[in-house]
Design a protein around this motif. Structure first.
Motif, mmCIF file in Angstrom:
data_model
loop_
_atom_site.group_PDB
_atom_site.id
_atom_site.type_symbol
_atom_site.label_atom_id
_atom_site.label_comp_id
_atom_site.label_asym_id
_atom_site.label_seq_id
_atom_site.Cartn_x
_atom_site.Cartn_y
_atom_site.Cartn_z
ATOM 1 N N VAL A 54 56.410 79.317 -1.936
ATOM 2 C CA VAL A 54 55.039 79.814 -1.804
ATOM 3 C C VAL A 54 54.433 79.294 -0.497
ATOM 4 C CG1 VAL A 54 54.716 79.924 -4.310
ATOM 5 C CG2 VAL A 54 54.030 77.853 -3.065
ATOM 6 N N SER A 55 53.277 79.855 -0.143
ATOM 7 C CA SER A 55 52.570 79.448 1.078
ATOM 8 C C SER A 55 51.628 78.293 0.764
ATOM 9 C CB SER A 55 51.763 80.621 1.633
ATOM 10 O OG SER A 55 52.584 81.734 1.882
ATOM 11 N N ALA A 57 48.924 75.489 2.699
ATOM 12 C CA ALA A 57 48.214 75.064 3.902
ATOM 13 C C ALA A 57 48.375 73.553 4.060
ATOM 14 C CB ALA A 57 46.738 75.439 3.805
ATOM 15 N N GLU A 76 48.604 74.611 9.323
ATOM 16 C CA GLU A 76 50.001 75.041 9.329
ATOM 17 C C GLU A 76 50.251 75.719 7.988
ATOM 18 O OE1 GLU A 76 54.521 73.474 8.703
ATOM 19 O OE2 GLU A 76 52.868 72.045 8.633
ATOM 20 N N GLU A 77 50.812 76.889 8.015
ATOM 21 C CA GLU A 77 51.141 77.579 6.761
ATOM 22 C C GLU A 77 52.622 77.351 6.483
ATOM 23 O OE1 GLU A 77 51.214 82.125 5.522
ATOM 24 O OE2 GLU A 77 49.158 81.368 5.655
ATOM 25 N N ARG A 78 52.880 76.449 5.551
ATOM 26 C CA ARG A 78 54.257 76.021 5.285
ATOM 27 C C ARG A 78 54.801 76.743 4.063
ATOM 28 N NH1 ARG A 78 55.243 69.630 5.383
ATOM 29 N NH2 ARG A 78 54.157 70.030 7.370
ATOM 30 N N GLN A 79 56.016 77.240 4.182
ATOM 31 C CA GLN A 79 56.705 77.851 3.043
ATOM 32 C C GLN A 79 57.528 76.759 2.366
ATOM 33 O OE1 GLN A 79 56.174 81.283 2.297
ATOM 34 N NE2 GLN A 79 54.629 80.892 3.869
ATOM 35 N N VAL A 101 47.204 74.790 -1.806
ATOM 36 C CA VAL A 101 47.506 76.209 -2.020
ATOM 37 C C VAL A 101 46.172 76.940 -1.970
ATOM 38 C CG1 VAL A 101 48.312 77.924 -3.675
ATOM 39 C CG2 VAL A 101 49.613 75.814 -3.344
ATOM 40 N N LYS A 103 45.972 80.090 0.191
ATOM 41 C CA LYS A 103 46.115 81.363 0.898
ATOM 42 C C LYS A 103 45.402 82.453 0.112
ATOM 43 C CE LYS A 103 49.400 84.466 3.052
ATOM 44 N NZ LYS A 103 50.811 84.756 3.352
ATOM 45 N N ASN A 107 46.648 86.035 -3.309
ATOM 46 C CA ASN A 107 47.895 85.294 -3.481
ATOM 47 C C ASN A 107 48.290 85.137 -4.950
ATOM 48 O OD1 ASN A 107 45.966 83.316 -4.161
ATOM 49 N ND2 ASN A 107 47.216 81.652 -3.339
ATOM 50 N N GLU A 111 51.921 86.055 -4.780
ATOM 51 C CA GLU A 111 52.845 84.915 -4.753
ATOM 52 C C GLU A 111 53.004 84.233 -6.111
ATOM 53 O OE1 GLU A 111 51.880 82.126 -1.654
ATOM 54 O OE2 GLU A 111 52.817 83.401 -0.147
#
Length: 288
Positions: A54-55, A57, A76-79, A101, A103, A107, A111
């Protein structure tokens, strides 16, 4: 103070008493029938969503989409696997950074579709009141250090807290003359090889109008007009729903691990919107 309703209103009552006059309220017993209130434990979320990527922040300071070092800095949008994010929230893994979380762009449905059955796809009395379905349904879960900076949205927002608490500071649209806006170069946090964060400009992007002021610790020497603003503060607890009207300014904090779902309904661009545009233009002309 923000008034409380002890039950969900009828569509007509809600539109007449709250949407049309653009007034916030906290509604109790509106989501008490949701399975999520009982089911969404950490163990359940691990089981249902755990390995899914998931995305998330990630910031060094908890401030995403906020003014920092004269930039409008996005996270930074980290997967990452959701279970790894839960490890950080539960402090099973330590990190110097702040994870959230948050986004948007619906979402929850995009997601976290495994969780949709535990809530509602929309709020029926709101959908009937407005004659439309929500544009987005969003899932929120994060650390207590994650803060949402002061801003406004062009949505009628129903914000539902599943567990924990959310702390809102609100300003009505009529406070616009006292709230500073400036244009900022957009930038994004990026992680270097040594794990530190760099702020990297989005050079091709237009400048972003944003509020540089922290309403919890306002610099009244720099922004003296803010002393005339009248913020409202409220705590939204588990099982409660905040109606946050369109164009209201809001700053948001939370208890650690707070889980929430919100429904964004597109606002009507009617007289209220025209009134706000007038106030905004006059504020700029007067140089406030």
């Amino acid at each position: 103070s923000i008034p409380y309703l002890d039950r969900p209103p009828s569509p007509l009552e809600f539109y007449r008493e709250w949407v049309s006059p653009n007034k916030p309220c906290i509604i109790r017993n509106a989501i008490s029938h949701w399975p999520a209130l009982k089911k969404w434990t950490s163990a359940y979320l691990r089981e249902v969503v755990g390995p899914k990527v998931v995305s998330v922040a990630v910031t060094p300071n908890g401030y995403a989409d906020a003014v920092f070092q004269d930039r409008f800095v996005m996270p930074e949008e980290r997967q990452m696997p959701f279970m790894d994010f839960l490890d950080i929230v539960e402090k099973k893994v330590t990190s110097p950074n702040i994870f959230y979380v948050q986004k948007q762009c619906s979402n929850l449905t995009e997601e976290f579709s495994e969780l949709v059955c535990d809530v509602q796809p929309d709020i029926p009395w709101m959908s009937e009141a407005l004659g439309k379905k929500p544009d987005a349904v969003n899932f929120w879960l994060g650390e207590s250090a994650a803060v949402t900076s002061l801003h406004k949205d062009h949505y009628e927002n129903l914000y539902c807290v599943i567990s924990g608490e959310k702390y809102f500071l609100l300003h009505p649209p009529s406070d616009r003359p006292f709230i500073p806006y400036e244009l900022y170069q957009p930038a994004t946090y990026q992680v270097s090889e040594d794990g530190s964060f760099q702020i990297v400009d989005e050079k091709s992007a237009d400048k972003v109008p944003w509020i540089p002021l922290d309403p919890l610790n306002p610099n009244l020497e720099q922004y003296p007009e803010y002393a005339q603003a009248k913020p409202l503060q409220c705590t939204v607890k588990a099982g409660e729903m905040l109606y946050l009207p369109s164009l209201w300014f809001h700053h948001v904090q939370q208890s650690h691990g707070c889980i929430a779902v919100n429904y964004w309904y597109d606002m009507e661009y009617d007289l209220k919107y025209s009134y706000y545009q007038l106030v905004d233009r006059l504020t700029k002309i007067m140089g406030v």
